[in-house]
Design an enzyme around this catalytic site. Structure first.
Site, PDB file in Angstrom:
ATOM      1  CD  GLN A 121      -3.230   0.392   2.076  1.00  0.00           C
ATOM      2  OE1 GLN A 121      -3.275  -0.747   2.512  1.00  0.00           O
ATOM      3  NE2 GLN A 121      -4.071   1.326   2.443  1.00  0.00           N
TER       4      GLN A 121
ATOM      5  NE  ARG B 165      -3.417  -7.770   5.246  1.00  0.00           N
ATOM      6  CZ  ARG B 165      -2.590  -6.751   4.989  1.00  0.00           C
ATOM      7  NH1 ARG B 165      -2.923  -5.843   4.064  1.00  0.00           N
ATOM      8  NH2 ARG B 165      -1.437  -6.627   5.632  1.00  0.00           N
TER       9      ARG B 165
ATOM     10  CD  GLN C 159       1.434  -9.102   6.314  1.00  0.00           C
ATOM     11  OE1 GLN C 159       0.284  -8.692   6.471  1.00  0.00           O
ATOM     12  NE2 GLN C 159       2.066  -9.078   5.157  1.00  0.00           N
TER      13      GLN C 159
END
Length: 303
Positions: free
Chosen positions: A10, A114, A244
């Protein structure tokens, strides 16, 4: 040629991403359709026209993944030796797609959810991330630990470049402290979610359920952001992917661990990791961002 496949995260998004692929490849157009159907979103409008959604994490993540996936699909018939796939943050899910762990529609759904989970974790607080240049890891870690603020090391990009995450107000308080310690530059990023820190704990368990639903039992090697080690099974993915969200990205450690196994790196859908790699490894990194760069990489590999 032995290749390490790289996938950006991102922050690499931009309006117009993937348009050259779309205009020149039937395969790319088909993948746009699959993605659009998967989450009922017009990806042509999302990626090609000025809009607010491209910077909303639940849409940013699938857009970046689609761009990387198309670049990989248009490249993959070139003869090469797949050593491992490595993604930065969100890019680990693009890497999983390339490694055969996810179907495209499932990958798009997974990162869309997510993104929503990450947003939900910051419903009642404002997070952010901050780039710190010119300090060693230990100094930044010590400053965060001793600050009594909600701030943590989040991305170990290269020597002298680390990103920290936390509550925005706390990051702002830390800026003069880091400069006093000798940081050459401290830059607060324009984002409201703090990735790879304990503030995302609430998203981990729901993400685990999604990983269990979508990820296949076995796949080609992917390097984990959390461990900087390879994994190839769903059971391992269930261990590393949920955490993560809350653990730092060990990017430079991952490159250093496995750079000797490859002749070259190829970055799919961006140039960010190519820039970082220049500070980590002497191995060449070539990006694929459009049809011209695709042809250049193929020609390089075929000699």
């Amino acid at each position: 040629m032995k290749l390490g496949l790289l996938f950006p995260g991102q922050g690499s998004q931009f309006v117009g991403m993937g348009k050259d692929f779309y205009d020149n490849s039937q395969k790319a157009r088909e993948m746009f359709e699959i993605a659009s159907e998967a989450i009922k979103t017009d990806f042509k409008k999302l990626m090609f026209e000025e809009n607010d959604d491209i910077n909303k994490t639940e849409f940013t993540q699938p857009a970046i993944l689609l761009y990387s996936a198309i670049a990989y699909e248009l490249f993959k018939d070139t003869p090469f030796d797949f050593q491992y796939a490595l993604g930065h943050s969100l890019g680990e899910f693009s890497a999983l797609y390339a490694a055969g762990a996810l179907e495209l529609a499932d990958a798009i759904k997974l990162v869309h959810e997510r993104g929503k989970l990450m947003n939900a974790a910051f419903k009642d607080k404002v997070g952010s991330m901050m780039v710190v240049l010119g300090l060693d890891d230990e100094t930044v870690e010590e400053v965060c630990k001793n600050s009594n603020l909600q701030v943590w090391p989040a991305n170990y990009n290269s020597d002298g470049q680390i990103v920290i995450a936390g509550i925005r107000e706390d990051l702002e308080k830390l800026e003069p402290v880091l400069k006093e310690k000798g940081a050459k530059r401290v830059m607060l990023l324009n984002m409201s979610v703090a990735s790879h820190c304990p503030l995302l704990e609430s998203a981990s368990e729901p993400l685990k359920e999604l990983v269990n639903e979508y990820v296949k039992d076995e796949f080609l090697p992917v390097v984990s952001n959390v461990t900087a080690k390879k994994y190839t099974t769903k059971s391992e993915a269930l261990e590393v992917l949920p955490v993560q969200l809350t653990k730092p990205v060990l990017y430079k450690q991952s490159i250093k661990n496995y750079e000797d196994e490859v002749d070259m790196f190829v970055e799919f859908g961006g140039k960010v990791l190519m820039g970082i790699n220049r500070k980590i490894t002497k191995k060449k990194t070539l990006p694929i961002t459009d049809m011209a760069s695709l042809e250049k990489v193929i020609n390089t590999i075929q000699g």
